[in-house]
Design a protein around this motif. Structure first.
Motif, PDB file in Angstrom:
ATOM      1  N   THR A   6       0.696  -1.185  -0.082  1.00  0.00           N
ATOM      2  CA  THR A   6      -0.016   0.089   0.013  1.00  0.00           C
ATOM      3  C   THR A   6       0.758   1.246   0.171  1.00  0.00           C
ATOM      4  OG1 THR A   6      -1.787  -1.258   1.268  1.00  0.00           O
ATOM      5  CG2 THR A   6      -1.802   1.292   1.015  1.00  0.00           C
ATOM      6  N   ARG A  10       1.061   3.980  -2.829  1.00  0.00           N
ATOM      7  CA  ARG A  10       0.863   5.644  -2.696  1.00  0.00           C
ATOM      8  C   ARG A  10       1.806   6.613  -3.103  1.00  0.00           C
ATOM      9  NH1 ARG A  10      -1.724   4.845   3.592  1.00  0.00           N
ATOM     10  NH2 ARG A  10      -3.873   4.269   2.833  1.00  0.00           N
ATOM     11  N   ARG A  72      -6.945   8.245  -5.492  1.00  0.00           N
ATOM     12  CA  ARG A  72      -5.499   8.306  -5.950  1.00  0.00           C
ATOM     13  C   ARG A  72      -5.051   9.702  -6.139  1.00  0.00           C
ATOM     14  NH1 ARG A  72      -4.571   2.966  -9.610  1.00  0.00           N
ATOM     15  NH2 ARG A  72      -2.404   3.482  -9.166  1.00  0.00           N
ATOM     16  N   GLY A  75      -4.513  12.099  -3.238  1.00  0.00           N
ATOM     17  CA  GLY A  75      -3.451  11.479  -2.411  1.00  0.00           C
ATOM     18  C   GLY A  75      -2.381  12.074  -2.895  1.00  0.00           C
TER      19      GLY A  75
END
Length: 345
Positions: A6, A10, A72, A75
């Motif tokens: 993860t 990211r 996404r 982020g």
């Protein structure tokens, strides 16, 4: 999914979004939005700037659905200090915001954003006698995802052979090859890999002073020799167009062997044609796993296509290594204004 996986995802998302933001900074996006009359009169959950980046995110993170793309993207924008606080937007709100934005700002960003090809050429860049090389090529892409066979949308693109970036593109438009010559600098050698020579393209090339080499299947043109030249090449006149055959299925509008030796032109073609897949890669945006275009309206299709081309250019040219030295955010906006002046006077 493990915490390490993860975290890596990211970080990769943040790096990809950061490249987009450096290539197309907020000041530049805002200038494009204003020029298209899309600046908001009131505060919205999904303002136009955020939606421009969302369309780029659709290309970057394809085939992810809307909500995953937004997650996404947010982020990455958060790490770049550009995230907008507030409630998360739903799919319907995103769809409406895309319609409100339209394709105009994405087209304007694609056509007028500063390009790495404006930098001083490097000695290692593909060229012919000091002239830059450009490639005209064609690709057909699926406009929507369907269960049965889908019609293929014809796209014609102009590729910078130094960077692999897409300098200009048109789709589903008659006479696209001739129109795209508007984006080729005078003195350039243009290699056309697919589009056949016709009167419109030949006239446009002559008007811009472009040397052009067409690479095409021999069956596409009836090539009856009119006169053999001293270097073994020969002149033809298909449909009244004076051309010179320099190799199998290869013709040029450069008729003088002394000024344009056949071996040099063929070497230039060999340097340019490896870039033929660039347009197809651009339309796939994030790679072979990318979904077909999802939009059902012509304006939505245009918006998605420009988004994919912009992401391709960002990935293949970067935000700094091919731009002229000293090009910062303020300079990008200045260059945008200069490009608009050049286009519209």
């Amino acid at each position: 999914m493990s915490d390490d996986t993860t975290g890596s995802t990211r970080a990769a998302d943040a790096a990809a979004v950061d490249l987009l933001v450096r290539t197309y900074p907020p000041e530049l996006v805002d200038a494009v939005i204003a020029s298209c009359g899309r600046t908001e009169r009131r505060r919205r959950l999904l303002p136009a700037r955020r939606m421009v980046y969302f369309v780029l995110g659709m290309a970057l993170f394809s085939p992810d659905p809307y909500l995953d793309v937004m997650r996404r993207l947010e982020g990455g924008l958060r790490r770049a200090g550009l995230s907008q606080p507030g409630p998360a937007a739903g799919k319907a709100a995103i769809f409406q915001a895309r319609e409100r934005l339209g394709s105009g700002p994405l087209e304007e960003l694609f056509r007028t954003a500063p390009r790495p090809s404006t930098a001083v050429p490097r000695a290692a860049d593909p060229q012919w006698r000091g002239r830059p090389l450009r490639l005209l090529t064609e690709h057909r892409t699926a406009p929507t995802e369907r269960t049965g066979p889908a019609p293929r949308l014809p796209v014609t693109g102009l590729v910078d052979c130094a960077t692999g970036g897409i300098l200009d593109a048109l789709w589903d438009e008659a006479g696209a090859p001739a129109t795209l010559l508007r984006s080729v600098e005078p003195g350039t050698l243009l290699v056309s890999d697919g589009p056949a020579p016709d009167r419109g393209m030949a006239a446009a090339a002559a008007a811009r002073g472009l040397g052009t080499v067409w690479r095409l299947p021999t069956a596409r043109l009836p090539l009856q020799p009119e006169r053999r030249l001293t270097d073994g090449t020969f002149l033809v006149r298909p449909r009244g167009l004076p051309l010179r055959v320099i190799g199998p299925g290869t013709v040029t509008n450069l008729l003088d062997p002394a000024r344009a030796p056949a071996d040099e032109l063929l070497a230039a073609v060999a340097a340019a044609t490896p870039h033929s897949p660039a347009l197809g890669r651009a339309l796939l945006a994030s790679g072979p796993a990318a979904a077909p275009l999802t939009s059902r309206t012509p304006d939505g299709v245009d918006q998605e296509l420009y988004g994919r081309l912009l992401v391709h250019n960002s990935n293949h040219t970067g935000a700094s290594d091919r731009l002229a030295p000293g090009t910062g955010r303020a300079r990008l906006v200045d260059t945008y204004d200069e490009n608009v002046s050049l286009r519209f006077g």
